[in-house]
Design an enzyme around this catalytic site. Structure first.
Site, short mmCIF file in Angstrom:
data_model
loop_
_atom_site.label_atom_id
_atom_site.label_comp_id
_atom_site.label_asym_id
_atom_site.label_seq_id
_atom_site.Cartn_x
_atom_site.Cartn_y
_atom_site.Cartn_z
N GLU A 35 10.14 -4.59 -5.52
CA GLU A 35 9.19 -5.48 -4.74
C GLU A 35 9.39 -6.85 -5.27
OE1 GLU A 35 6.29 -5.40 -2.45
OE2 GLU A 35 6.51 -7.40 -3.03
N CYS B 11 -3.75 -2.81 11.76
CA CYS B 11 -5.05 -2.67 12.13
C CYS B 11 -5.40 -3.18 13.32
CB CYS B 11 -5.82 -3.38 10.91
SG CYS B 11 -7.63 -2.79 10.85
N ALA C 108 -5.38 3.34 5.70
CA ALA C 108 -5.89 4.54 5.78
C ALA C 108 -4.93 5.79 6.16
CB ALA C 108 -7.17 4.66 6.96
N ALA D 19 0.89 -1.21 0.09
CA ALA D 19 0.06 -0.02 0.06
C ALA D 19 0.74 1.41 0.01
CB ALA D 19 -0.93 0.05 1.13
N GLY D 20 1.98 1.28 0.75
CA GLY D 20 2.54 2.52 0.89
C GLY D 20 3.40 2.62 -0.22
N VAL E 141 14.90 -6.65 -1.26
CA VAL E 141 16.12 -5.94 -0.85
C VAL E 141 16.50 -6.51 0.31
CG1 VAL E 141 16.81 -3.70 0.66
CG2 VAL E 141 15.30 -3.78 -1.36
N LYS F 54 -1.39 1.32 12.43
CA LYS F 54 -0.73 1.08 11.41
C LYS F 54 -2.01 0.41 10.45
CE LYS F 54 3.76 -0.39 13.41
NZ LYS F 54 4.33 0.75 12.84
N CYS G 206 -9.99 2.74 11.57
CA CYS G 206 -10.17 1.37 11.90
C CYS G 206 -11.77 1.00 11.90
CB CYS G 206 -9.39 1.15 13.31
SG CYS G 206 -9.61 -0.86 13.54
#
Ligand code: FAD
Length: 431
Positions: free
Chosen positions: A53, A179, A326, A31-32, A96, A323, A358
């Site tokens: 990735e 979450c 959202a 997501a980030g 990585v 975390k 959340c």
């Protein structure tokens, strides 16, 4: 395995195997990483960005609660990685292995080095299944499940449908976890199913939480407690799951009682486990890590505290927010804006306020929408008459089921930033 190679490189004993350079290197295509790339390219399409990735699939993890609740099919939460890499970004399909921030380089699993002007680290966190003795061996069978795995979430709903009586345990490990409401969400949706099918009276439900409170932000606890009572759930705080014997169907907890710690064994017919969570090993072992092994960034600007050309976002950083994806939605524009300022020779000027959300699925069709920033400050996105986050809401369920997945794939991953415009640091500090 790469330690000798990295050490040799440090000692100047041998040259890197091969080296390529990108203006911006992003570690992680979750997501980030994807949201940051999209926000950067939306601001400046000419940027040369590489996303490193290793996986060839991307997962919409917030959907796994709904898979475990029988609302989504798991396939709805997965897309090929190539389809989510923003147009204009390069994808290096490698892991990585290490960071050389003094030399502005990362080392890949294959030994190759990639150099950068700016590094954005978004590696997520590590689900440490093995930290619970016996868990990896029995996951996905013997009534042991978890919504924290793509392949496991459907098993949660299978077990819920099958269970007609007996003992159902739901666990929550020590914080921080991604979450923090997800352990409870699984429980409430299961109870709702059993209640609707007239079985809840024969099922003894217990929430075993390593922490000492039901939810970290007090404003949401009354609404959640109403559901705890409605479903007849036993709350066991300071209960940390340490072992599972799947064949015998027994879970072992370390229970803290004042100064005393003891082990308690509980038999189960079904157990939903949330694994302990830590910073990823390759981050912990790197110069980017601060306390607890997390990427050590400023909680406002998201810039690394030591390396001025390194930024971090998502679950892997040291910032004390919830975390969640959202949180990432608000962090990505901040990182994009500040990285561009840095490339242009300016100081970072916008700050993240710690927003996280959340959506607590308290029953099928209703959600308690927790939205809060640093320090537990409530920051609702909607007026109270529309969605009162401290009360169960049907509109909030529609938001979770229909709108949020769409926002994730179609807005956040394309650099559109509704309700997430980055704010000047002075304004964030004053609020
Ligand atoms: P991730 O999305 O996990 O991505 C990390 C990426 O880094 C992965 O693609 C991984 O392959 C990659 N990576 C790992 N190691 C390396 C390496 N060595 N080299 C390169 N890349 C690497 N959030 C919400 O907002 N709302 C919710 O309702 C919600 N519910 C959730 C329910 C569940 C069951 C779970 C599991 C999560 C939930 N979340 C929710 C949390 C949300 O999914 C995460 O906070 C979000 O995905 C974090 O993004 P990230 O990029 O930091 O990590």
């Amino acid at each position: 395995a790469l330690a000798p190679e990295i050490e040799a490189r440090h000692a100047g004993r041998h040259a890197p195997l091969r080296k390529r350079h990108h203006q911006i290197v992003i570690v992680g295509g979750g997501a980030g990483g994807i949201a940051a790339a999209a926000s950067l390219l939306r601001r400046r399409p000419s940027l040369d960005i590489a996303i490193i990735e290793p996986r060839d699939e991307h997962f919409y993890q917030p959907g796994w609660t709904l898979v475990g609740g029988g609302v989504f099919d798991k396939s709805q939460t997965r897309r090929p990685m190539r389809d989510v890499i923003p147009t204009g970004a390069n994808w290096i399909q490698q892991g990585v292995a290490g960071f050389l921030p003094e030399e502005n380089e990362v080392v890949l699993d294959n030994g190759e080095h990639v150099s950068y002007d700016v590094l954005v680290a978004a590696p997520g966190l590590k689900l440490d299944w093995a930290a619970v003795k016996g868990l990896p061996e029995t996951l996905g069978r013997n009534g042991v499940t978890s919504n924290y795995g793509y392949g496991l979430a459907p098993y949660t709903f299978e077990l819920v449908q099958e269970l007609r009586g007996g003992k159902a345990l739901f666990t929550q490990p020590p914080m921080p976890i991604k979450c923090a409401g997800a352990p409870q969400k699984a429980m409430y949706l299961s109870c709702d199913y059993w209640m609707r099918h007239g079985r809840l009276g024969d099922i003894d439900v217990e929430f075993c939480n390593a922490g000492g409170v039901l939810f970290g932000v007090a404003a949401y606890v009354p609404a959640l407690m109403e559901y705890v009572q409605k479903y007849g759930i036993d709350l066991s705080f300071n209960h940390n799951l340490v072992a599972i014997d799947g064949d015998a169907k027994v879970a072992t907890f370390k229970v803290v009682d004042g100064d005393e710690t003891r082990e308690v064994q509980k038999p189960f017919d079904m157990i939903h486990v949330v694994p302990p969570q830590t910073a990823p090993d390759f981050i912990k072992a790197s110069p980017l890590a601060g306390e607890g092994g997390w990427i050590d960034v400023d909680q406002g600007t998201l810039r690394h505290k030591k390396y001025a050309n390194v930024w971090g976002l998502g679950d892997g950083t040291s910032t004390p927010n919830a975390k969640t994806a959202a949180a990432v939605r608000k962090q990505a524009p901040v990182v994009a804006e500040n990285v561009i300022a840095h490339l242009d020779g300016r100081e970072p000027g916008v700050c993240y306020d710690g927003y996280g959300s959340c959506p607590l699925t308290v029953e099928r069709g209703k959600i308690v929408l927790a939205e809060f920033a640093y320090g537990g400050k409530l920051v609702p996105s909607f007026p109270k008459w529309f969605i009162d986050g401290t009360r169960p809401s049907r509109l909030a369920w529609l938001l979770k089921e229909r709108t949020l997945p769409w926002m994730y794939w179609r807005l956040m991953f394309r650099g559109h930033e509704p309700l997430a415009r980055p704010q000047p640091c002075a304004k964030v500090a004053a609020e």
